[in-house]
Design a protein around this motif. Sequence first.
Motif, mmCIF file in Angstrom:
data_model
loop_
_atom_site.group_PDB
_atom_site.id
_atom_site.type_symbol
_atom_site.label_atom_id
_atom_site.label_comp_id
_atom_site.label_asym_id
_atom_site.label_seq_id
_atom_site.Cartn_x
_atom_site.Cartn_y
_atom_site.Cartn_z
ATOM 1 N N PHE B 183 -0.988 18.207 7.522
ATOM 2 C CA PHE B 183 0.291 18.094 8.130
ATOM 3 C C PHE B 183 0.160 17.791 9.641
ATOM 4 C CE2 PHE B 183 4.102 19.873 9.877
ATOM 5 C CZ PHE B 183 5.185 18.950 9.331
ATOM 6 N N GLU B 186 -0.269 14.260 10.275
ATOM 7 C CA GLU B 186 0.951 13.533 10.401
ATOM 8 C C GLU B 186 1.749 13.856 11.622
ATOM 9 O OE1 GLU B 186 3.370 13.852 6.680
ATOM 10 O OE2 GLU B 186 1.448 14.703 5.677
ATOM 11 N N ALA B 189 0.245 11.495 14.091
ATOM 12 C CA ALA B 189 0.612 10.026 13.691
ATOM 13 C C ALA B 189 2.029 9.602 14.336
ATOM 14 C CB ALA B 189 0.409 10.079 12.230
ATOM 15 N N LYS B 190 2.754 10.487 14.274
ATOM 16 C CA LYS B 190 4.170 10.516 14.874
ATOM 17 C C LYS B 190 4.050 9.861 16.241
ATOM 18 C CE LYS B 190 8.407 12.486 14.327
ATOM 19 N NZ LYS B 190 9.693 12.102 13.623
ATOM 20 N N LYS B 194 -4.429 8.113 15.294
ATOM 21 C CA LYS B 194 -4.795 7.694 14.106
ATOM 22 C C LYS B 194 -5.737 8.586 13.317
ATOM 23 C CE LYS B 194 -3.363 3.251 14.919
ATOM 24 N NZ LYS B 194 -1.955 3.133 14.687
ATOM 25 N N ASN B 316 6.785 17.820 15.418
ATOM 26 C CA ASN B 316 6.630 18.699 14.354
ATOM 27 C C ASN B 316 7.843 19.302 13.979
ATOM 28 O OD1 ASN B 316 4.512 20.662 13.003
ATOM 29 N ND2 ASN B 316 6.354 22.246 14.153
ATOM 30 N N LEU B 319 9.603 16.278 12.006
ATOM 31 C CA LEU B 319 9.019 16.139 10.573
ATOM 32 C C LEU B 319 9.362 17.326 9.744
ATOM 33 C CD1 LEU B 319 7.236 13.852 9.806
ATOM 34 C CD2 LEU B 319 4.996 15.377 10.463
#
Lengths: 362, 362
Positions: B183, B186, B189-190, B194, B316, B319
């Motif tokens: 997580f 992710e 990544a937002k 990469k 965070n 998401l």
Amino acid sequence: MKKSIFVKAALVVSLGLSSLGLSALAHADDDKKYRWRLAETWGPNFPIFGDATKNMAKMVKEMSNGRLTIRIDSSNKHKSALGIFDFVKSGQYQMGHSASYYWKGKNFNTMFFTTVPFGMIASEQHAWFYYGGGMELMKKVYDQYGIMSFPGGNTGNQMGGWFKKEINSVEDLKGLKMRIPGFAGEVLAKLGAKPTNIPSGELYTALERNTIDALEWVGPSLDLRMGFHKIAPYYYTGWHEPGTELQFMVNQKAYNTLPKDLQKILTVAMKAAAYDMYSQSMHASGVNLASMKKDYPNVQMRSFPKPVMEAIVQANDELLEEFAAKDPMTAEILKSLNDYKHQVRAWTNLSDRAYLDNFDGK
Amino acid sequence: MKKSIFVKAALVVSLGLSSLGLSALAHADDDKKYRWRLAETWGPNFPIFGDATKNMAKMVKEMSNGRLTIRIDSSNKHKSALGIFDFVKSGQYQMGHSASYYWKGKNFNTMFFTTVPFGMIASEQHAWFYYGGGMELMKKVYDQYGIMSFPGGNTGNQMGGWFKKEINSVEDLKGLKMRIPGFAGEVLAKLGAKPTNIPSGELYTALERNTIDALEWVGPSLDLRMGFHKIAPYYYTGWHEPGTELQFMVNQKAYNTLPKDLQKILTVAMKAAAYDMYSQSMHASGVNLASMKKDYPNVQMRSFPKPVMEAIVQANDELLEEFAAKDPMTAEILKSLNDYKHQVRAWTNLSDRAYLDNFDGK
């Protein structure tokens, strides 16, 4: 494992000892039921501390399938809250639950296995006990009494106490009548305070009637039920007991009579119950602190001003140096505690403390 | 409890079943030996994580007097480091040791029982698991698979990772190739990073050859042996895994076949081994951080600058809100985690954090 005496007797009668040899005897031994007694410092239904002994005894009973049961006597039964060491030493009780620093009058070095002013927090201290040599040092101190001592549950960082008036300078400590037992009391006495010890049942009245100006007890987990917040509005953060670990004691000779599997069941149950008590203390502290803030918004949370803290740190260091000079064992334990704290604290600061500082605004 | 078949047979023959009734049969059952197998995600002799399974199995064997033994298969044996969930679900292995967040591809909600970015630290999370409803929520998520899930040992607060270059602004995250699975990847990544996952055996080479610019692993307890400090000098404090709890899994049907005393022995041993792993992690982190500072003085400890932290926190939150909107169970778990953290964190701040801030200069 339930096996009636009848079955064992029938076996011996019908087959004869010779055909069974030692096997049946060993087996009869294995099935033997051990009924132990534990004396605890606390009164009946004392929260958290008393739960630790109940949890331990329950685990032992269930894991041993009733082969080892432990009856718990609270202080109302044995009438000697601070007699636990002697009960276990003499074998009058096979086990005890108390706190090692209560025995500093018998042996000053027992004090270090509970907590020390400016010492380690719970997570650091657990690492010291189990991986940093703490258990070995505790054994060295307790062996001479025929007592095995184990961690018995951590209260977490204790609060510095309830004060009727704010502490703004070292001067404010002079003549301050405070209930603060043990070594921390001696530290404050060096700075002019008048430490006393008062039984818990009389604390509220003593504070209300100005027999004392301040007191320390535990923290939100156990203070709320005592009502101190109603009469002493200043609640100071802690310095004197950063990670108070209670104590299980086992009479060494009684332990030696147990089969190996019951010995292991007992030691694992004590360890799990001790660790669990720290989790329970964290939980109760969070819940009760929230109630306190909601129901008693006038409680003022404070930390001592820097010059007061520095004076207390210095008094503590001087006092410990005096004791270390008197006894090589004291010096050995203090060195272990200080070296370990220095090492593990660097990690605490880089991990949990940096995280809290970065992501949780005060 | 060693009892030969001969003795049991002789008993039945000489006294007859009628005079013994069910007692001898129940006893024969009690003496049954259970030989279980556990599959772990880790390779053989993996430090700390692997010690947790060995400690658990040793406690079980000794407490049960050999009635329950657990053979541990490491990843070199079963060849499927991330197949543990399926092994236990199918009953191919009675037990597993892994981490719950590895199963987020199967069920997103498993993720919350390891750790979450900006979540609780270990002491807080243990209180949540055992006293704040965490175990009940975990059971709700795992019941449908016939798997019982338990805390399996905490690594403590994990470091934010090793970086070849300093991170001075949110811009520096854009295009950053970082090994950060799960997580947290992710979240980054937002913000334009990469994220990739790379098996542990290839991490050092990937970092050395600039296939990646940064990576996170665990912390000083396990990072030092990986050698990252030699090629990526910036070591950032943590945000994404504040209290990573590993996981013991037990196949529910296998568990149901055990007598009550062995069930209790197993659950207590898992709990004690899990708690102990946190103490061991604290210890190893302190020891290895000290070595690192001594042997590699060029390692630069850093925290992200405030604007970078704020951007990560926001990404965070966004998401997690998206996921909570999709699944009521996600929303229920998140609410429990957030409410509990809010409550217990007030205590952590008043106790350990205030203490460290007051008495341990950085």
